[in-house]
Scaffold this motif. Structure first.
Motif, mmCIF file in Angstrom:
data_model
loop_
_atom_site.group_PDB
_atom_site.id
_atom_site.type_symbol
_atom_site.label_atom_id
_atom_site.label_comp_id
_atom_site.label_asym_id
_atom_site.label_seq_id
_atom_site.Cartn_x
_atom_site.Cartn_y
_atom_site.Cartn_z
ATOM 1 N N THR A 10 -58.150 -7.414 78.852
ATOM 2 C CA THR A 10 -58.764 -8.788 78.995
ATOM 3 C C THR A 10 -58.792 -9.329 79.408
ATOM 4 O O THR A 10 -59.214 -10.629 79.613
ATOM 5 C CB THR A 10 -59.590 -7.936 78.348
ATOM 6 N N CYS A 11 -57.758 -9.979 80.009
ATOM 7 C CA CYS A 11 -56.780 -11.043 80.478
ATOM 8 C C CYS A 11 -56.724 -10.958 82.226
ATOM 9 O O CYS A 11 -56.400 -10.387 83.184
ATOM 10 C CB CYS A 11 -55.802 -11.290 79.993
ATOM 11 N N PRO A 12 -58.411 -12.075 83.097
ATOM 12 C CA PRO A 12 -58.086 -12.267 84.346
ATOM 13 C C PRO A 12 -57.120 -12.631 85.364
ATOM 14 O O PRO A 12 -56.952 -12.013 85.949
ATOM 15 C CB PRO A 12 -59.362 -13.271 83.825
ATOM 16 N N ASP A 33 -48.607 -3.545 78.512
ATOM 17 C CA ASP A 33 -49.638 -4.134 77.289
ATOM 18 C C ASP A 33 -49.291 -4.033 75.892
ATOM 19 O O ASP A 33 -49.092 -3.585 75.151
ATOM 20 C CB ASP A 33 -50.948 -2.916 77.478
ATOM 21 N N ILE A 34 -49.574 -5.522 75.758
ATOM 22 C CA ILE A 34 -48.995 -6.072 74.498
ATOM 23 C C ILE A 34 -49.799 -6.352 73.292
ATOM 24 O O ILE A 34 -49.490 -6.417 72.558
ATOM 25 C CB ILE A 34 -48.403 -7.688 74.722
ATOM 26 N N HIS A 35 -51.281 -5.970 74.055
ATOM 27 C CA HIS A 35 -52.256 -5.244 73.108
ATOM 28 C C HIS A 35 -51.741 -4.045 73.012
ATOM 29 O O HIS A 35 -52.953 -3.991 71.162
ATOM 30 C CB HIS A 35 -53.114 -6.112 73.772
ATOM 31 N N LYS A 36 -51.733 -3.566 73.391
ATOM 32 C CA LYS A 36 -51.354 -1.724 73.028
ATOM 33 C C LYS A 36 -50.536 -1.393 72.124
ATOM 34 O O LYS A 36 -50.334 -0.497 71.724
ATOM 35 C CB LYS A 36 -51.737 -0.856 74.339
ATOM 36 N N ASN A 37 -49.434 -2.724 72.493
ATOM 37 C CA ASN A 37 -47.847 -2.013 72.282
ATOM 38 C C ASN A 37 -47.397 -3.475 71.327
ATOM 39 O O ASN A 37 -46.589 -3.989 72.237
ATOM 40 C CB ASN A 37 -46.981 -1.515 72.887
ATOM 41 N N GLU A 38 -47.429 -3.211 69.714
ATOM 42 C CA GLU A 38 -46.406 -4.643 69.443
ATOM 43 C C GLU A 38 -44.935 -4.506 69.652
ATOM 44 O O GLU A 38 -44.177 -6.186 69.908
ATOM 45 C CB GLU A 38 -46.728 -4.196 67.757
ATOM 46 N N ALA A 39 -44.250 -3.467 70.332
ATOM 47 C CA ALA A 39 -42.998 -3.285 70.840
ATOM 48 C C ALA A 39 -43.103 -4.201 71.539
ATOM 49 O O ALA A 39 -41.894 -5.339 72.030
ATOM 50 C CB ALA A 39 -42.495 -2.166 70.644
ATOM 51 N N VAL A 53 -49.153 -14.209 78.631
ATOM 52 C CA VAL A 53 -48.931 -13.082 80.359
ATOM 53 C C VAL A 53 -49.641 -14.150 81.141
ATOM 54 O O VAL A 53 -50.774 -15.020 81.592
ATOM 55 C CB VAL A 53 -50.264 -11.974 79.029
ATOM 56 N N PRO A 54 -49.789 -13.523 82.518
ATOM 57 C CA PRO A 54 -48.989 -11.903 82.871
ATOM 58 C C PRO A 54 -47.575 -12.939 82.580
ATOM 59 O O PRO A 54 -47.470 -13.505 83.125
ATOM 60 C CB PRO A 54 -49.421 -11.702 84.115
ATOM 61 N N CYS A 55 -47.171 -11.938 82.973
ATOM 62 C CA CYS A 55 -45.153 -12.425 83.075
ATOM 63 C C CYS A 55 -44.688 -11.235 83.588
ATOM 64 O O CYS A 55 -44.412 -10.082 83.050
ATOM 65 C CB CYS A 55 -44.479 -13.077 81.340
#
Length: 81
Positions: A10-12, A33-39, A53-55
Motif C-alpha cells: 500500500t506504499c505509493p 514485503d515488510i508488512h507480510k513478513n516480520e523477519a 521503504v522503498p529500500c
C-alpha cells in the motif's frame, strides 16, 4: 549482483518502483514485503538502520528514495542470462 527490494503493497512510493520493475520485465529483484513478513522488517531495520521503504539493497548496500531507486534501475538494466 544481488538486488533486494524492501517494500509494502500500500506504499505509493513502493508502487512507483514496482511499476518500473514490472514495465522493464525485470526478474532480478527479490521482493520483501515488510508488512507480510516480520523477519524481513527486522532485516531492513538491522541492515539499513531504519524502517523506511522503498529500500533497494544493491549487493547489501541500501538505497532509499523511490526516484533514486528508479533512476538506478533504469541506468542498470537486467543482465541477459
Amino acid at each position: 549482483m544481488t538486488l533486494k527490494l524492501y517494500m509494502f503493497e500500500t506504499c505509493p512510493y513502493c508502487q512507483r518502483v514496482l511499476k518500473t520493475i514490472q514495465k522493464a520485465g525485470r526478474t532480478d529483484v527479490e521482493l520483501h514485503d515488510i508488512h507480510k513478513n516480520e523477519a524481513d522488517r527486522q532485516k531492513l531495520i538491522e541492515a539499513g538502520g531504519k524502517e523506511q521503504v522503498p529500500c533497494l539493497f544493491i549487493d547489501g548496500k541500501p538505497m532509499y528514495e523511490s526516484l533514486d531507486i528508479i533512476d538506478w534501475l533504469e541506468r542498470h538494466p537486467q543482465e541477459k542470462a
